[in-house]
Structure formats: structure tokens, C-alpha cells
Scaffold this motif. Structure first.
Motif, mmCIF file in Angstrom:
data_model
loop_
_atom_site.group_PDB
_atom_site.id
_atom_site.type_symbol
_atom_site.label_atom_id
_atom_site.label_comp_id
_atom_site.label_asym_id
_atom_site.label_seq_id
_atom_site.Cartn_x
_atom_site.Cartn_y
_atom_site.Cartn_z
ATOM 1 N N ILE A 107 0.839 -1.203 0.000
ATOM 2 C CA ILE A 107 0.000 0.000 0.000
ATOM 3 C C ILE A 107 0.872 1.251 0.000
ATOM 4 C CG2 ILE A 107 -1.671 1.354 1.349
ATOM 5 C CD1 ILE A 107 -2.777 -1.371 2.374
ATOM 6 N N ASN A 108 1.856 1.292 0.879
ATOM 7 C CA ASN A 108 2.721 2.470 0.989
ATOM 8 C C ASN A 108 3.479 2.742 -0.314
ATOM 9 O OD1 ASN A 108 1.988 2.949 3.655
ATOM 10 N ND2 ASN A 108 3.605 1.666 4.486
ATOM 11 N N THR A 109 3.965 1.669 -0.961
ATOM 12 C CA THR A 109 4.684 1.839 -2.225
ATOM 13 C C THR A 109 3.749 2.326 -3.323
ATOM 14 O OG1 THR A 109 6.225 0.071 -1.617
ATOM 15 C CG2 THR A 109 6.123 0.649 -3.953
ATOM 16 N N MET A 110 2.545 1.769 -3.366
ATOM 17 C CA MET A 110 1.606 2.140 -4.419
ATOM 18 C C MET A 110 1.204 3.614 -4.337
ATOM 19 S SD MET A 110 1.278 -0.455 -6.406
ATOM 20 C CE MET A 110 -0.197 -0.194 -7.378
ATOM 21 N N ARG B 280 3.922 6.664 -0.119
ATOM 22 C CA ARG B 280 3.970 7.144 1.266
ATOM 23 C C ARG B 280 4.836 6.184 2.075
ATOM 24 N NH1 ARG B 280 1.178 10.512 -0.931
ATOM 25 N NH2 ARG B 280 -0.608 11.647 -0.129
ATOM 26 N N LYS B 281 5.429 6.722 3.132
ATOM 27 C CA LYS B 281 6.264 5.841 3.952
ATOM 28 C C LYS B 281 5.451 5.090 4.997
ATOM 29 C CE LYS B 281 10.789 7.903 3.373
ATOM 30 N NZ LYS B 281 11.825 8.748 3.935
ATOM 31 N N ARG C 160 0.447 1.082 8.399
ATOM 32 C CA ARG C 160 1.474 0.775 9.392
ATOM 33 C C ARG C 160 1.995 -0.638 9.205
ATOM 34 N NH1 ARG C 160 -0.167 4.479 13.461
ATOM 35 N NH2 ARG C 160 -0.084 6.448 12.332
ATOM 36 N N THR C 161 3.306 -0.754 9.079
ATOM 37 C CA THR C 161 3.902 -2.086 9.077
ATOM 38 C C THR C 161 4.130 -2.478 10.529
ATOM 39 O OG1 THR C 161 6.062 -1.072 8.819
ATOM 40 C CG2 THR C 161 5.023 -1.868 6.831
ATOM 41 N N SER C 162 3.761 -3.688 10.842
ATOM 42 C CA SER C 162 3.819 -4.107 12.238
ATOM 43 C C SER C 162 4.745 -5.301 12.404
ATOM 44 C CB SER C 162 2.412 -4.499 12.718
ATOM 45 O OG SER C 162 2.474 -5.113 13.975
ATOM 46 N N PHE D 227 6.228 -8.126 -7.758
ATOM 47 C CA PHE D 227 6.238 -6.783 -7.171
ATOM 48 C C PHE D 227 7.314 -6.695 -6.097
ATOM 49 C CE2 PHE D 227 4.954 -4.019 -3.637
ATOM 50 C CZ PHE D 227 4.768 -2.815 -4.303
ATOM 51 N N SER D 228 7.939 -5.524 -6.020
ATOM 52 C CA SER D 228 8.915 -5.283 -4.952
ATOM 53 C C SER D 228 8.719 -3.880 -4.393
ATOM 54 C CB SER D 228 10.343 -5.416 -5.498
ATOM 55 O OG SER D 228 11.273 -4.897 -4.562
ATOM 56 N N SER D 229 8.589 -3.796 -3.088
ATOM 57 C CA SER D 229 8.494 -2.475 -2.450
ATOM 58 C C SER D 229 9.883 -1.831 -2.360
ATOM 59 C CB SER D 229 7.881 -2.604 -1.049
ATOM 60 O OG SER D 229 8.639 -3.478 -0.251
ATOM 61 N N VAL D 230 10.927 -2.607 -2.616
ATOM 62 C CA VAL D 230 12.304 -2.091 -2.589
ATOM 63 C C VAL D 230 12.652 -1.444 -3.932
ATOM 64 C CG1 VAL D 230 14.746 -2.693 -2.302
ATOM 65 C CG2 VAL D 230 13.010 -3.811 -0.873
#
Length: 201
Positions: A43-46, A49-50, A54-56, A177-180
Motif C-alpha cells: 500500500i505504501n509503495t503504491m 507514502r512511507k 502501518r507495518t507491524s 512486485f517489490s516495495s524495494v
């Protein structure tokens, strides 16, 4: 909507019942996947936003349907992650009822995004989730996260493994997909927008 420059993205509500669902009438994209598959990072990558989602460090933390408003044009709907052992059967049953209710009755729902881990064969729960989407006649976009962890030379092998395990139907789509590295982000947005703009057949 320009997916490269997203100006507005915010969580609207965390809902547990239909009376709490937003009444904006804009298309909804539901996101489902295992507790540790990287949904928040997706979600944040799409949305560039950082920390919108929230990543938990504690998998299984999402216990509600979280509606994220993107540019007042669509919602990402994050549903509880599955496959987390420490969640009680009663809690899982409650989630099941909540999700059934949403999937069965929500007219705004136009696309399901199933997130799986690119590194591994889909689990039985991943397969069940895919079948759940199909049962409700929801088009499916399979997103294989953490693609940066696999050598490019092995991407085809892993893609075939996942498609075969899910028995992916020809009308459904698949993207690593990669968020990196942001691999797949543009293609996935194009797919999502095709459904939200004109109800892709």
C-alpha cells in the motif's frame, strides 16, 4: 488520476460491519494476503507514502476492514491477514463472517488483489483465498511480493510455480512486485485503473 503523483491518500475508516462502510460510491479494490506477505509495504509503495499503512512487527494485527481513500477516486480495502497461528478460532470465525458479508454484498468492489510471496509456493490458505474471490465472481490480480529477493533468471520459474498452484484462470493477471525496487508498481496501477475507470470486462 496520475498514479505517479498521488496527492491524497488517507485511511477513512476501520470498519467491522456494513453500517460503517463508506458511502462515497467510488470503486473499491480489496487487498488480501497472509499476515506477513507485505500488504502494508505494498500500500505504501503504491501511494508513495512511507507510513500510510502501518507495518507491524506483530503479524495478524489488522482485525478490521481498513478503507484507504486514494485521490477520492478509489478505495484500497485492506482485509485481515490470514494464516497467523496465534489468532483464536473464535476470532478467525468473526473475521470470516465480516469478510463474507463484505464480499457478498458490496457493489463497489470491482477487483481483488491477492498478495502472495514470490519466493514460495502459495499455501493452502492462499489457494483458498483465490477460490474465495472466484466464488464471488471477483476478478483477481495476483501480486507476488518480495520479487527483489529472487534472481531475475529464476523469475519465470517462480511465476509458473505460483500460477500452477493457484490454477490461475486466463482472465486473471499476475505481476511480480517489490516495495524495494518498485518493480510492478506501474503495471499494477494500470491494471487497477482499468477496472476503476470503465469496469474492465
Amino acid at each position: 488520476m496520475n498514479s505517479d503523483k498521488i496527492h491524497y491518500a488517507d485511511i477513512t475508516i476501520s470498519a467491522v460491519s456494513p453500517s460503517q462502510y463508506p458511502d462515497d460510491g467510488i470503486p473499491e479494490i480489496v487487498l488480501a494476503g497472509r499476515s506477513n506477505v507485505g500488504k502494508s509495504s505494498f500500500i505504501n509503495t503504491m501511494v508513495n507514502r512511507k507510513n500510510l499503512a502501518r507495518t507491524s512487527g506483530k503479524p495478524g494485527k489488522t482485525r478490521t476492514l481498513n478503507f484507504f481513500n486514494i485521490e477520492n477516486e478509489l478505495f484500497f480495502v485492506d482485509v485481515p491477514g490470514y494464516g497467523y497461528a496465534q489468532v483464536s478460532n473464535a476470532e478467525q470465525e468473526k473475521w470470516g463472517v465480516m469478510m463474507n458479508e463484505y464480499f457478498a454484498t458490496r457493489e463497489e468492489l470491482v477487483l481483488g488483489v491477492l498478495l502472495v510471496d514470490f519466493r514460495h509456493e502459495p499455501t493452502n490458505l492462499d489457494i483458498q483465498m483465490y477460490e474465495f474471490f472466484k466464488y464471488f465472481n471477483i476478478p483477481v490480480l495476483v501480486v507476488a511480493t518480495k520479487s527483489d529477493k529472487i534472481k531475475k533468471s529464476k523469475h519465470n520459474k517462480h511465476t509458473s510455480m505460483i500460477k500452477k498452484a493457484l490454477k490461475l484462470e486466463s482472465e486473471d493477471t499476475f505481476y511480480p512486485f517489490s516495495s524495494v525496487t518498485k518493480e510492478g508498481r506501474k503495471e499494477i496501477w494500470n491494471e487497477i485503473l482499468a477496472y476503476t475507470r470503465n469496469g474492465k470486462e
